[in-house]
Write an enzyme that holds these catalytic residues in place. Structure first.
Site, PDB file in Angstrom:
ATOM      1  N   TYR A 165      -2.762   8.599  -7.622  1.00 35.15           N
ATOM      2  CA  TYR A 165      -2.873   8.118  -6.242  1.00 35.15           C
ATOM      3  C   TYR A 165      -3.793   8.997  -5.415  1.00 35.15           C
ATOM      4  O   TYR A 165      -4.641   8.508  -4.664  1.00 35.15           O
ATOM      5  CB  TYR A 165      -1.489   8.035  -5.598  1.00 35.15           C
ATOM      6  CG  TYR A 165      -0.755   6.752  -5.912  1.00 35.15           C
ATOM      7  CD1 TYR A 165      -0.636   5.744  -4.970  1.00 35.15           C
ATOM      8  CD2 TYR A 165      -0.183   6.542  -7.163  1.00 35.15           C
ATOM      9  CE1 TYR A 165       0.040   4.560  -5.247  1.00 35.15           C
ATOM     10  CE2 TYR A 165       0.486   5.370  -7.465  1.00 35.15           C
ATOM     11  CZ  TYR A 165       0.591   4.377  -6.500  1.00 35.15           C
ATOM     12  OH  TYR A 165       1.249   3.206  -6.793  1.00 35.15           O
TER      13      TYR A 165
ATOM     14  N   HIS B 277       0.804   7.648  -1.370  1.00 33.60           N
ATOM     15  CA  HIS B 277       0.816   8.564  -2.507  1.00 33.60           C
ATOM     16  C   HIS B 277       2.263   8.992  -2.750  1.00 33.60           C
ATOM     17  O   HIS B 277       2.904   9.530  -1.840  1.00 33.60           O
ATOM     18  CB  HIS B 277      -0.057   9.779  -2.183  1.00 33.60           C
ATOM     19  CG  HIS B 277      -0.084  10.838  -3.237  1.00 33.60           C
ATOM     20  ND1 HIS B 277       0.197  10.597  -4.560  1.00 33.60           N
ATOM     21  CD2 HIS B 277      -0.361  12.178  -3.155  1.00 33.60           C
ATOM     22  CE1 HIS B 277       0.091  11.734  -5.243  1.00 33.60           C
ATOM     23  NE2 HIS B 277      -0.233  12.698  -4.412  1.00 33.60           N
TER      24      HIS B 277
ATOM     25  N   ASN C  96       7.507  -1.556  -5.702  1.00 35.66           N
ATOM     26  CA  ASN C  96       7.114  -2.902  -6.104  1.00 35.66           C
ATOM     27  C   ASN C  96       8.280  -3.852  -5.874  1.00 35.66           C
ATOM     28  O   ASN C  96       9.411  -3.406  -5.635  1.00 35.66           O
ATOM     29  CB  ASN C  96       6.723  -2.948  -7.587  1.00 35.66           C
ATOM     30  CG  ASN C  96       5.377  -2.316  -7.865  1.00 35.66           C
ATOM     31  OD1 ASN C  96       4.516  -2.243  -6.997  1.00 35.66           O
ATOM     32  ND2 ASN C  96       5.188  -1.855  -9.096  1.00 35.66           N
TER      33      ASN C  96
ATOM     34  N   HIS D 137      -3.742  -3.457  -6.348  1.00 34.55           N
ATOM     35  CA  HIS D 137      -3.198  -3.652  -4.994  1.00 34.55           C
ATOM     36  C   HIS D 137      -4.315  -3.819  -3.960  1.00 34.55           C
ATOM     37  O   HIS D 137      -4.188  -3.404  -2.810  1.00 34.55           O
ATOM     38  CB  HIS D 137      -2.286  -2.487  -4.595  1.00 34.55           C
ATOM     39  CG  HIS D 137      -1.068  -2.344  -5.460  1.00 34.55           C
ATOM     40  ND1 HIS D 137       0.086  -3.066  -5.247  1.00 34.55           N
ATOM     41  CD2 HIS D 137      -0.844  -1.561  -6.551  1.00 34.55           C
ATOM     42  CE1 HIS D 137       0.982  -2.735  -6.175  1.00 34.55           C
ATOM     43  NE2 HIS D 137       0.438  -1.842  -6.973  1.00 34.55           N
TER      44      HIS D 137
END
Length: 711
Positions: A368, A345, A154, A81
């Site tokens: 994360y 996160h 996503n 990402h």
């Protein structure tokens, strides 16, 4: 809020985050240049030297500060990402969700919770293109009165793997190959497909990745999915399993592959430019938040494991309840300070939302946080303005890199008596993990209920419309056709024979592999219409039309059409050979927005050719104009022409243009998304039909006509 009272707002509302950010914003306009220590400077163009041609002196503190800051301006890009784009907005719930969750931001329909959303591609580096075939990230940070809640999503509802321990493997496989760092931002290479054929749980996600979902038309026109299974918990302690969905009000639409590839070169910032421009024009993207909910008693009711992240919960079995709407209304002030430094996160949750035993989610809860610690330089990344909660933070964490808060007092521990045991836990209102009974032996193995890797891949294939199926086959031909190892190619065919025998046979034809000796499949005949983009919302609003015109155009004609387009919320740009002004037959002028060098049909949703004999005769002499039309036709876009403009379509190689024998009594012809009218002064009927054609997004019937772009 004023600076005297600091960056926290007592009233959490749509403007509270923006007000908090005001505390950190700087405006340099009209100001005197200074060092980072606020020392006014007289010169920033010349270093301090021993004589005008002598060596630079070590005592030049301004030179050293400026260069040192420059040398350290980049932070490590995200492993995945890396290429993203952030936008501010707000969220409102439709009705109180008290029955299902005690999350406060889901209770009051009058309340606007500020949000920050970061869209992204997954595989490519920061410098890769927006329109590559890839999964898209859709991460949302809610600044709630109970602290920040991060919904990390996503644009596809499933994932490649079932257990987070495999995440490094799938990322290593899909990233550029380590011996030569080739190829960038694509799955079309040997190491990825080697991983796929050795990891059958990827089958369902591969179907999504090779579908149109992987090349969205816009961030404004793609869904978001939480992927993992979470829990809603209400005030009485009752829990329900939940999956999150973002549903765009413009519908779910995609590019075509040829178009996506060309945009990567012509405008690699296509998606970020699209949403930036839309917000600047007041066309705020909107998404409804939906949830699929399931009672814990129904956990084992279905023929799939609800905790398996490679499975969807079919919407036909478990409907999506739309509970609120998010509006993205403000662009960032500084890309680095906000988009690059924002830290998401999935472990950032609020009371009323909890985790499930989804093994992919459990691993993400570690990964994360670990990523942000290294990327943002330490444990205080939560104090960066874009990450700072609107609700006040009170704890005994003090030190570490980049600490912004100046904590007063002697006490930094609990329990204590010197500060009356504060800050103290709040047993009544503080976060309490859901009381789930967990039993079992420590063991490294996969649940037997996670072993079905192909049935939902078949469900997805069954649910596609004929054009979508053809696009998937074409994507296999490109992706697997780029693989050099013949054995891997053959194993792809054999693997997807488990999904559908006809699909496998068609894959084999395009990649030079052998078709399956025996057609396979799972026997699944069910469909899920919700996963097909053929069933999405269709609207012309915010679409963009290229208008081809030259000197000698018909001003009243083009004015009628553009007025109708504007009334329908459609944008347009005038395209001509040269920039500047063009003059109509009546002497009235229009400004050219783009020329053929700086544009292309790939940047627009539709093309319109206006009338005017001189204008059309000029366009007929330009190969770029004919290419513009042919390419738009190939990409199944709406095409319109009025009066003499129809002659340009007739000179092109497209179908749908009226012939000499066509019935001209009705004047208007509408065939395969090509809308034309001749011998008309009133453009009302034409404009209506053209806008309807634009709203359809694509006219796939042309695929059987084999429209093409000349060499």
């Amino acid at each position: 809020m004023d600076k005297e009272h600091g960056p926290y707002s007592k009233d959490i509302n749509e403007t509270s985050k923006n007000e908090q950010m005001n505390y950190f914003r700087m405006d340099n306009n009209g100001k005197t240049l200074t060092t980072n220590q606020a020392l006014p400077l007289s010169n920033t163009d010349d270093s301090l030297k021993a004589g005008s041609r002598g060596p630079t002196l070590l005592e030049d503190f301004h030179f050293r500060e400026k260069i040192t800051h420059f040398d350290h301006e980049r932070i490590p890009e995200r492993v995945v990402h890396a290429r993203g784009f952030g936008v501010h907005g707000y969220f409102q719930v439709y009705e109180p969700m008290t029955e299902f969750t005690k999350a406060k931001f889901l209770q009051d329909p009058a309340k606007k919770t500020p949000v920050f959303v970061r869209f992204s591609t997954v595989v490519g580096s920061r410098g890769s293109a927006d329109t590559v075939r890839d999964v898209r990230g859709f991460a949302t940070k809610f600044y709630t009165e109970d602290g920040n809640y991060d919904l990390v999503a996503n644009n596809m509802p499933v994932f490649f793997i079932q257990d987070a321990i495999k995440f490094p493997d799938v990322v290593h496989a899909i990233k550029p190959e380590p011996h030569n760092e080739i190829p960038q931002a694509t799955a079309a290479h040997d190491t990825f497909w080697d991983f796929v054929v050795n990891t059958p749980e990827t089958a369902h996600m591969i179907m999504w990745l090779l579908s149109d979902r992987a090349i969205p038309r816009s961030y404004r026109m793609m869904e978001g999915f939480g992927v993992n299974t979470f829990r809603f918990v209400n005030a009485q302690g009752k829990a329900r399993f939940v999956k999150f969905h973002w549903k765009p009000l413009l519908g779910v639409h995609s590019l075509v592959w040829d178009e996506a590839q060309k945009l990567s070169g012509k405008d690699p910032d296509y998606h970020r430019r699209d949403i930036w421009d839309a917000i600047n024009m007041g066309e705020f993207p909107e998404y409804e938040l939906g949830v699929q909910m399931m009672d814990e008693a129904d956990e084992f009711k279905f023929d799939f494991d609800i905790l398996d992240p490679t499975k969807i919960w079919p919407e036909e079995l478990i409907p999506v309840k739309k509970i609120g709407k998010m509006t993205l209304s403000r662009n960032t002030d500084n890309f680095f300070a906000e988009t690059e430094q924002v830290a998401f996160h999935p472990g950032h949750i609020v009371p009323g939302i909890d985790f499930s035993n989804d093994p992919l989610l459990q691993g993400r809860l570690f990964s994360y946080l670990d990523t942000q610690l290294i990327r943002l330089g330490g444990p205080n990344f939560h104090e960066i303005p874009v990450n700072r909660p609107v609700a006040p933070v009170h704890n005994n964490q003090r030190d570490g890199y980049h600490r912004m808060t100046i904590d007063r007092g002697r006490v930094s521990y609990y329990p204590n008596s010197l500060q009356a045991n504060t800050p103290a836990p709040d047993p009544k209102n503080g976060y309490v993990h859901y009381h789930e009974k967990v039993e079992g032996q420590k063991i490294r193995e996969r649940s037997e209920s996670f072993r079905d890797h192909f049935r939902q891949a078949t469900l997805f294939w069954n649910s596609m419309s004929p054009p979508e199926k053809q696009h998937i086959i074409d994507a296999f031909h490109f992706e697997v056709g780029s693989v050099k190892d013949k054995q891997i190619k053959q194993r792809v065919v054999d693997m997807f024979n488990n999904v559908d025998g006809q699909l496998a046979a068609q894959i084999a034809v395009g990649i030079g592999a052998n078709p399956p000796a025996k057609p396979g499949g799972t026997g699944v005949t069910a469909t899920s219409p919700a996963v097909s983009q053929a069933n999405t919302i269709k609207s012309a609003r915010t679409r963009k039309v290229a208008i081809l015109a030259e000197n000698g155009f018909n001003f009243p004609e083009i004015t009628q059409v553009t007025k109708a387009l504007t009334g329908a919320g459609v944008q347009y740009e005038i395209i001509s050979k040269n920039l500047g002004m063009i003059t109509g037959v009546d002497g009235k002028q229009l400004e050219v927005n783009k020329n053929f060098v700086t544009s292309g049909s790939i940047m627009y949703d539709a093309v319109y050719v206006t009338g005017g004999r001189q204008s059309v005769d000029s366009l007929l002499k330009q190969g770029d104009a004919l290419h513009f039309i042919n390419e738009a036709f190939k990409h199944a876009k709406a095409i319109g022409a009025t009066n003499e403009g129809v002659d340009l379509l007739s000179a092109s190689q497209i179908q749908g243009v009226p012939t000499a024998g066509a019935d001209t009594s009705a004047q208007l012809v509408n065939e395969m998304g090509v809308v034309t009218i001749k011998n008309a002064a009133d453009m009302g009927h034409f404009s209506q039909k053209f806008i309807e054609a634009i709203s359809q997004h694509r006219h796939w019937i042309r695929q059987s006509q084999k429209g093409f772009v000349p060499a």
